[in-house]
Design an enzyme around this catalytic site. Structure first.
Site, PDB file in Angstrom:
ATOM      1  N   HIS A  35       5.163   1.438   8.441  1.00 57.07           N
ATOM      2  CA  HIS A  35       5.314   2.751   9.070  1.00 57.07           C
ATOM      3  C   HIS A  35       5.338   3.856   8.017  1.00 57.07           C
ATOM      4  CE1 HIS A  35       7.948   5.393  11.955  1.00 57.07           C
ATOM      5  NE2 HIS A  35       6.730   5.866  11.806  1.00 57.07           N
TER       6      HIS A  35
ATOM      7  N   GLU B 226       1.897   4.194   6.654  1.00 56.81           N
ATOM      8  CA  GLU B 226       1.018   4.922   7.573  1.00 56.81           C
ATOM      9  C   GLU B 226       1.157   6.434   7.360  1.00 56.81           C
ATOM     10  OE1 GLU B 226       1.793   7.027  11.379  1.00 56.81           O
ATOM     11  OE2 GLU B 226       2.298   4.940  11.790  1.00 56.81           O
ATOM     12  N   HIS B 227       2.376   6.901   7.150  1.00 60.65           N
ATOM     13  CA  HIS B 227       2.594   8.321   6.891  1.00 60.65           C
ATOM     14  C   HIS B 227       2.068   8.728   5.510  1.00 60.65           C
ATOM     15  CE1 HIS B 227       5.690   9.739  10.011  1.00 60.65           C
ATOM     16  NE2 HIS B 227       5.307   8.534  10.408  1.00 60.65           N
TER      17      HIS B 227
ATOM     18  N   GLU C 258       8.141  11.497   3.096  1.00 59.41           N
ATOM     19  CA  GLU C 258       7.798  10.843   4.353  1.00 59.41           C
ATOM     20  C   GLU C 258       8.707   9.664   4.677  1.00 59.41           C
ATOM     21  OE1 GLU C 258       5.498  11.953   6.548  1.00 59.41           O
ATOM     22  OE2 GLU C 258       5.298  13.659   5.179  1.00 59.41           O
TER      23      GLU C 258
ATOM     24  N   GLU D 248      12.983   9.995  12.096  1.00 61.37           N
ATOM     25  CA  GLU D 248      12.237   9.573  13.287  1.00 61.37           C
ATOM     26  C   GLU D 248      12.861   8.340  13.893  1.00 61.37           C
ATOM     27  OE1 GLU D 248       7.880   7.714  14.468  1.00 61.37           O
ATOM     28  OE2 GLU D 248       8.125   8.686  12.525  1.00 61.37           O
TER      29      GLU D 248
END
Length: 976
Positions: A110, A113-114, A186, A211
């Site tokens: 994750h 991905e950012h 991130e 998040e």
């Protein structure tokens, strides 16, 4: 949302209902055909064994039920797999997916991905992904992290734009910079509360960290995640690919770079393209810009089969209490789940998916009758039904909103229902209805067909299944019918095999713990203390200096000249015209007819005015709408079940949509429309449904619904629309005529509740609209001259570790010339100021500005660790706009971004709806379009000063989140 760790394909997300295996069906024929050879004909000319730009064709297959031709290829030197679906659709899509199989919950796929989207070898500027949103006419750009793969899709209708975006995506995926500061921003970092003051305490920050803190406030997602972790405990599914907030701080920059090196390789990649652009150009660019620079490796990322259990297992977990759910004593959830076969067996997967729908979908399904109508709970448990997003699928069923002592009763009902299904089977008409629904869905035309296709095939293809076989829905339906014909017990045998006689069975229960939020906060504090205590003075000094360096980088103007871009001159100058015809049904009710290539499906809509509805009934209109199509809603017990389900769904939806609830609330005191929105779909509606669900005597509410029906369901206040093929129009008109006559007229003349009802003619041929023929449609618009906008600030106290904010300002509606400037300004403020302040510096998942059609200008943030500081950022954004601190290049980029939304594809089923619902003619849209083109630097400063400054227009503020000491001391805030 951008860079969204959640989607239909991720565990941490609500499941789709109805027919979950077909959420996407098709884009259908449009007026898209190029002259000359069609996309499918070009694709069929390829031959097996043909070599094209480093690739070899392995299969060419026509799939007529979806009007497409599939071409499968593999890359010669790396082994990368490639699937091209040729179709006469201008909304072309590209995606690349990597099998990503983490073995811990640090969230490495994750965070990666950012981070890969934060700059690459060819495009080293900071955040090229977000910058391309403003340099492109893309119809979609995003990235998704699933449990076992990561997907990077985009779509656009412009060939040059496709090549630009493909170049950026390829470079990001295969040659990212992966800078340490980007990882800090991130992923996670230790940073002083005030980065400029080393005496302030250190705290955790980072976009993904915040998040996932937000994601784990949602009890449904907590349950779904544990369900997968416990049912598939042997490999990657036992961990949280998105990352657990307490594990994310264990991830290092070195581990991130190593994960990229082993997983983001062409030998571990699957490329997908869709649409009517030529395949050869895609292959050439992908080979030259990326794949030619790699050699084949063995990625070693395969997920092994889960070892089956020899006996069932049980687990119990806790979650936070839901303050908005009905009944504080009934918040337990229990679900029973069964492991199913490998999803690469496409026909077995199709059969079990269909079987799942028969078991749980609709009020006549066995589990609905047995569980929902038992009255023990409020709704099905999360992740109910067939889940085919892991290597082995699973089926889950249960109840939420039950008393803890009823857990065993629910389990007994599930076992008993399975036995009854094995004994009695399913009614033939229910099976036929479901198959008919699949066939209708194959005809339905969606504008995002490519995106939904790539999502649909991703899991199966990820585990080396055949994506082409998966798409042959027609042959699967035919084979299913044949199996049922040859063996009437076909489905009952599946139920017996996979449910009754399956020892790989998990019972998961979840109960609320009043101390859950405090325990989570304590564990985070302990984690932080552990990290800080391990730091040497030198480490602390480096953290302070790195924090300053990151803040400097975030504040520094960025040179994005290395990125490709379209120009404003690439935008089409005019809107396409939609021919409409208006006729009167039963001599009185206006009906708008729009002839479109709908692939044989007729789309009908009826619009009823509420201007005669008494004020006290208005809050109950959403409930009336939700039960209207249920044939049994007039029975008290059925109605109680529907109320509980509606209340539960509203409560469950808040963590995912908190910023929307905040924005709706903030609009309440600004416009009459905003007031009605809050009543219908805001926190007021959530709280009302909670109160109704808790009523011991529900009959007073039930008695309101026939009263609403008397005001709504009659043709006096109704107008209709119909989209169908030209050949179907004659039959469609007769059907509408019959519908209107059956609805009938009101028996008594009803006067408007409010005297100020303005009768406004919609644009038609008689008043200057060239594309609308027939009688004039009169729209009855309610006005309230006594309504006075006023400022209100509301804080909803909720047990979330993050905040959701909305600040709304009343400005100019669509028909006002200033609306175009405000629309460009909203995009400009988002891209050039708010993104940096709220996401990059503040660590929120997202934030920005937007403008509604009725002229409400909204500033918002989502999953935000800050509160009052973000409100200050909103004020700074207004000051930035008023000072005109933006260039002509910035304005042009904002126009590109706005036009990508304005010119987004419209499905044949939806064409003409703007005219029907809002009275917007193509001529009005063209005027607005020309106003958008004409927006200047001076115009933007003018509207900033005219509307956004303090005291210029009424403002509303709302915040959903935890207790806040500053707000509690401020008497101007209302605390709820």
């Amino acid at each position: 949302m951008l860079l969204n760790y959640g989607s239909r394909i991720v565990v941490l997300q609500e499941r789709l209902t109805l027919v979950p295996f077909l959420p996407w069906i098709s884009a259908g024929p449009r007026a898209w055909r190029r002259t000359g050879t069609s996309a499918c004909e070009r694709a069929r000319q390829h031959e097996v064994g043909e070599r094209i730009h480093g690739f070899t064709v392995s299969q060419v297959t026509a799939i007529p039920e979806l009007s497409l031709t599939a071409v499968k290829l593999s890359h010669d030197s790396t082994g990368a797999e490639y699937l091209h679906l040729a179709r006469e659709d201008t909304n072309n899509l590209f995606s690349v997916q990597f099998r990503t199989t983490p073995m811990d919950s640090t969230g490495v796929p994750h965070v990666l991905e950012h981070t890969v989207l934060c700059g690459s070898r060819k495009y080293p500027c900071r955040d090229p992904f977000f910058k391309m949103l403003n340099r492109s006419l893309s119809t979609f750009m995003n990235a998704f992290t699933a449990s076992d793969y990561t997907l990077y899709p985009f779509s656009t209708q412009n060939p040059k734009d496709f090549q630009n975006l493909l170049s950026v995506y390829l470079d990001a995926a295969f040659f990212p910079c992966l800078r340490e500061l980007d990882f800090w921003q991130e992923g996670w970092r230790l940073e002083h509360e005030n980065p400029k003051d080393p005496q302030t305490p250190l705290t955790f920050k980072g976009v993904v960290f915040n998040e996932m803190k937000g994601a784990f406030t949602d009890n449904e997602k907590i349950f779904s995640q544990h369900l997968q972790n416990r049912l598939l405990p042997d490999h990657t599914y036992s961990v949280i690919s998105g990352g657990h907030p307490l594990c994310i701080p264990d991830l290092t920059w070195e581990q991130l770079k190593q994960f990229h090196a082993t997983h983001y390789h062409p030998s571990n990649a699957r490329f997908f393209t869709y649409g009517n652009f030529p395949l050869g150009q895609h292959l050439k660019q992908i080979h030259e810009e990326a794949l030619s620079k790699f050699e084949k490796i063995e990625p070693n990322t395969a997920v092994p089969a889960q070892k089956p259990w020899d006996k069932p297992r049980e687990f119990h977990i806790t979650c936070g209490p839901d303050s908005l759910a009905a009944g504080s004593s009934k918040q337990t959830t229990v679900g029973v789940s069964f492991l199913l076969p490998d999803i690469t067996d496409t026909f077995e997967a199709f059969t079990l998916n269909l079987l799942s729908s028969l078991l749980i979908s609709g009020p006549n399904s066995p589990f609905y009758k047995a569980l929902i109508e038992s009255g023990l709970g409020t709704d099905f448990s999360p992740d109910v039904g067939y889940n085919g997003y892991t290597r082995e699928a699973y089926f889950s069923v249960g109840l939420q909103g039950i008393a803890e002592q009823d857990t065993h009763a629910v389990r007994d009902i599930i076992d008993r229902t399975i036995e009854e299904v094995i004994e009695k089977g399913f009614e033939e008409d229910r099976i036929e209805a479901l198959l008919h629904k699949i066939e209708i869905q194959m005809k339905h035309q969606s504008v995002s067909f490519g995106l939904t296709l790539t999502s649909y095939i991703a899991s199966c293809w990820n585990h080396d299944g055949d994506p082409v076989e998966l798409l042959k829905l027609g042959s699967q339906v035919a084979r299913f019918r044949q199996c049922l014909k040859e063996n009437p017990q076909f489905l009952q045998e599946k139920v017996k095999q996979y449910f009754k006689n399956n020892p790989h069975k998990l019972t998961l229960s979840m109960t609320p713990d009043d101390k859950y939020p405090e325990k989570q906060a304590w564990m985070e504090t302990e984690k932080l203390k552990q990290k800080v205590d391990s730091l040497s003075p030198k480490d602390k000094q480096q953290i302070y200096e790195k924090g300053l360096e990151l803040q400097t980088q975030q504040s520094r103007p960025q040179d994005a000249s290395c990125l490709p871009a379209l120009k404003v001159s690439d935008i089409e100058p005019s809107v396409p015209l939609t021919e409409l015809e208006v006729a009167l049904a039963a001599g009185k009710t206006p009906v708008q007819y729009c002839a479109q290539p709908t692939n044989g499906v007729v789309y009908f809509r009826a619009f009823a005015s509420l201007h005669t509805l008494p004020e006290e009934l208005r809050p109950y209109v959403p409930l009336f709408c939700s039960v209207l199509t249920n044939p049994c809603f007039e029975e008290e017990e059925h109605f109680r079940v529907l109320v509980k389900m509606s209340a539960q769904e509203l409560s469950n939806g808040i963590p995912d949509s908190g910023h929307l609830y905040a924005s709706v609330r903030a609009t309440r005191t600004l416009t009459p429309t905003g007031d009605l929105q809050e009543t219908f779909s805001g926190m007021d509606q959530v709280r009302l449904m909670k109160r109704i669900a808790e009523m011991t005597d529900i009959r007073p509410v039930l008695r309101k619904l026939p009263r609403i029906q008397e005001h709504v369901l009659h043709c006096d206040n109704m107008r209709c629309s119909m989209n169908a093929t030209p050949q179907q129009m004659s039959l469609a008109e007769k059907a509408v005529e019959k519908f209107v006559r059956n609805v009938g007229q009101s028996k008594t003349e009803r006067k408007p509740v409010r005297l100020n009802v303005v009768e406004k003619p919609a644009p038609s041929g008689s008043n200057g609209s060239t594309h609308v023929s027939g009688p004039q449609v009169i729209r009855k618009l309610i006005t309230d001259p006594t309504f006075k906008p006023c400022q209100m600030k509301t804080h909803f106290l909720l047990p979330f570790p993050v905040n959701y904010m909305g600040e709304c300002i009343r400005t100019a509606p669509y028909a006002d010339p200033d609306h175009a400037s405000l629309k460009i300004l909203a995009r400009l403020m988002t891209a050039k100021f708010l993104h940096t302040e709220i996401r990059e510096k503040g660590g929120a998942y997202s934030g920005g500005a937007r403008l509604s059609r009725d002229g409400v200008f909204t500033l918002y943030s989502y999953r935000d660790p800050r509160s009052t500081e973000t409100l200050q950022s909103f004020s700074k954004a207004v000051d930035w706009a008023k000072a005109g601190r933006f260039t002509q290049q910035d304005i042009d980029e904002a126009k590109l971004s706005v036009f990508s939304v304005v010119d987004a594809p419209v499905a044949p089923s939806d064409r003409g709806l703007d005219h029907f619902l809002c009275g917007l003619s193509d001529e009005m849209k063209q005027v607005h379009r020309e106003q958008l083109f004409a927006v200047s630097h001076e115009d933007l400063i003018d509207v900033s000063n005219k509307y956004l400054g303090t005291g210029k227009s009424a403002h509303g503020l709302a915040l959903l989140g935890p207790e806040n000491a500053k707000i509690a001391k401020d008497p101007s805030w209302i605390i709820k």
